[in-house]
Design a protein around this motif. Structure first.
Motif, PDB file in Angstrom:
ATOM      1  N   HIS A 299       0.844  -1.195   0.000  1.00 56.39           N
ATOM      2  CA  HIS A 299       0.000   0.000   0.000  1.00 56.39           C
ATOM      3  C   HIS A 299       0.878   1.243   0.000  1.00 56.39           C
ATOM      4  O   HIS A 299       2.071   1.184   0.320  1.00 56.39           O
ATOM      5  CB  HIS A 299      -0.896   0.034   1.237  1.00 56.39           C
ATOM      6  CG  HIS A 299      -1.956  -1.017   1.263  1.00 56.39           C
ATOM      7  ND1 HIS A 299      -3.123  -0.917   0.546  1.00 56.39           N
ATOM      8  CD2 HIS A 299      -2.018  -2.201   1.927  1.00 56.39           C
ATOM      9  CE1 HIS A 299      -3.871  -1.992   0.768  1.00 56.39           C
ATOM     10  NE2 HIS A 299      -3.219  -2.785   1.594  1.00 56.39           N
ATOM     11  N   LYS A 300       0.272   2.378  -0.333  1.00 56.69           N
ATOM     12  CA  LYS A 300       0.927   3.670  -0.153  1.00 56.69           C
ATOM     13  C   LYS A 300      -0.043   4.585   0.563  1.00 56.69           C
ATOM     14  O   LYS A 300      -1.203   4.721   0.144  1.00 56.69           O
ATOM     15  CB  LYS A 300       1.371   4.270  -1.487  1.00 56.69           C
ATOM     16  CG  LYS A 300       2.610   3.598  -2.069  1.00 56.69           C
ATOM     17  CD  LYS A 300       3.244   4.423  -3.166  1.00 56.69           C
ATOM     18  CE  LYS A 300       4.546   3.794  -3.635  1.00 56.69           C
ATOM     19  NZ  LYS A 300       5.205   4.611  -4.683  1.00 56.69           N
ATOM     20  N   LEU A 301       0.429   5.207   1.628  1.00 58.97           N
ATOM     21  CA  LEU A 301      -0.395   6.102   2.419  1.00 58.97           C
ATOM     22  C   LEU A 301       0.141   7.518   2.318  1.00 58.97           C
ATOM     23  O   LEU A 301       1.359   7.732   2.344  1.00 58.97           O
ATOM     24  CB  LEU A 301      -0.398   5.672   3.884  1.00 58.97           C
ATOM     25  CG  LEU A 301      -0.861   4.249   4.215  1.00 58.97           C
ATOM     26  CD1 LEU A 301      -0.687   3.996   5.712  1.00 58.97           C
ATOM     27  CD2 LEU A 301      -2.300   4.047   3.807  1.00 58.97           C
ATOM     28  N   SER A 302      -0.759   8.481   2.235  1.00 60.94           N
ATOM     29  CA  SER A 302      -0.362   9.888   2.293  1.00 60.94           C
ATOM     30  C   SER A 302      -0.177  10.258   3.757  1.00 60.94           C
ATOM     31  O   SER A 302      -1.125  10.181   4.554  1.00 60.94           O
ATOM     32  CB  SER A 302      -1.431  10.775   1.647  1.00 60.94           C
ATOM     33  OG  SER A 302      -1.058  12.143   1.744  1.00 60.94           O
ATOM     34  N   VAL A 303       1.042  10.631   4.129  1.00 68.19           N
ATOM     35  CA  VAL A 303       1.354  10.892   5.534  1.00 68.19           C
ATOM     36  C   VAL A 303       2.187  12.164   5.661  1.00 68.19           C
ATOM     37  O   VAL A 303       2.741  12.670   4.696  1.00 68.19           O
ATOM     38  CB  VAL A 303       2.139   9.717   6.157  1.00 68.19           C
ATOM     39  CG1 VAL A 303       1.343   8.422   6.092  1.00 68.19           C
ATOM     40  CG2 VAL A 303       3.492   9.525   5.473  1.00 68.19           C
ATOM     41  N   GLY A 304       2.265  12.647   6.896  1.00 66.20           N
ATOM     42  CA  GLY A 304       3.174  13.743   7.193  1.00 66.20           C
ATOM     43  C   GLY A 304       2.469  15.028   7.553  1.00 66.20           C
ATOM     44  O   GLY A 304       1.248  15.156   7.410  1.00 66.20           O
ATOM     45  N   PRO A 305       3.238  15.991   8.045  1.00 67.21           N
ATOM     46  CA  PRO A 305       2.660  17.280   8.435  1.00 67.21           C
ATOM     47  C   PRO A 305       2.161  18.051   7.228  1.00 67.21           C
ATOM     48  O   PRO A 305       2.639  17.865   6.097  1.00 67.21           O
ATOM     49  CB  PRO A 305       3.834  17.995   9.112  1.00 67.21           C
ATOM     50  CG  PRO A 305       5.058  17.339   8.539  1.00 67.21           C
ATOM     51  CD  PRO A 305       4.692  15.923   8.260  1.00 67.21           C
TER      52      PRO A 305
END
Length: 261
Positions: A29-35
């Protein structure tokens, strides 16, 4: 919590049949993450399982390794889902220990939140070595969530030191060690140099309000579970890592009823 060698050997004497072979097929999977303003795509390998527990597995000083994949598949086969997060690759960081300090806490916190939202399971973090830094940084950030999503953190020979202390010198700890309030379970190899600082590290972690349990692992060094050239004792203990982690989750559960300071 510490065990005598006799009791410890008895606990690990019989490997469950579930660990003998695994047919679990990981899913990428790929997740959109981060500040905000600094988002990235986090590659996450999911080892699905039907049980109620889920581990977000972070890289060690040497990144995500084949041994991690083997253990994750065995855990999934035993009912514990694992999400292996390529946190260094997501930020194009080199696979060196210092890169683990550059991972935004929000990256890991977002993976934990996604794991909880998607699965509804009890979510734990696992950080080996210097991977303890992003693990605790994320746990610290998650403290502000109105609805708790993280049940606890498993650390394997955690390196939370500013630098390697010289012989006879007091260790200096990264600030996050005393700023995180969570439930912690430490798996500590007995032959690791960090073993001799463990009591002081435990004191730092408790200063932040964390509840800490410790299990020392006799006769093994750091990185024992992925050393290809290790002695027989380390190879044998490495094969038992799924059991050790399952025991960690089991021992963390009673801490859930204790109040964090």
């Amino acid at each position: 919590m510490k065990f005598s060698p006799l009791v410890f050997s008895a606990l690990l004497a019989v490997a469950p049949a579930a660990f003998a072979h695994s047919q679990v097929k990981p899913v990428e999977h790929k997740l959109s993450v981060g500040p905000n303003g600094n988002k990235t795509e986090m590659p996450v390998t999911v080892y699905p399982a039907k049980g109620r527990d889920l581990i977000v597995w972070l890289p060690s000083d040497n990144g995500l390794l084949p041994a991690d994949a083997r253990i994750a598949a065995q855990l999934a086969n035993a009912g514990v889902e694992v999400w292996a997060a390529d946190a260094m690759g997501a930020r194009f960081l080199p696979v060196v220990p210092s890169s683990l300090e550059q991972i935004p806490a929000a990256d890991i916190a977002d993976v934990v939140r996604a794991a909880k939202a998607k699965s509804g399971k009890r979510v734990y973090l696992l950080g080996p070595g210097r991977g303890a830094v992003p693990a605790l940084s994320a746990a610290k950030l998650l403290q502000a969530d109105k609805v708790p999503v993280l049940r606890g953190v498993v650390l394997i020979s955690p390196n939370l030191y500013v630098g390697t202390p010289d012989a006879g010198e007091e260790a200096k700890y990264l600030p996050v060690a005393a700023q995180t309030r969570t439930r912690l379970y430490i798996l500590q190899p007995e032959l690791s140099p960090w073993r001799w600082y463990l009591d002081r590290l435990s004191g730092q972690l408790k200063r932040g309000g964390s509840l800490v349990r410790i299990k020392t692992l006799p006769g093994v060094r750091d990185r024992f579970y992925y050393r290809e050239d290790g002695p027989p004792a380390e190879q044998a203990m490495g094969k038992r890592m799924p059991q050790l982690i399952l025991r960690a989750l089991k021992d963390l559960k009673p801490l859930s009823s204790e109040r964090l300071r």
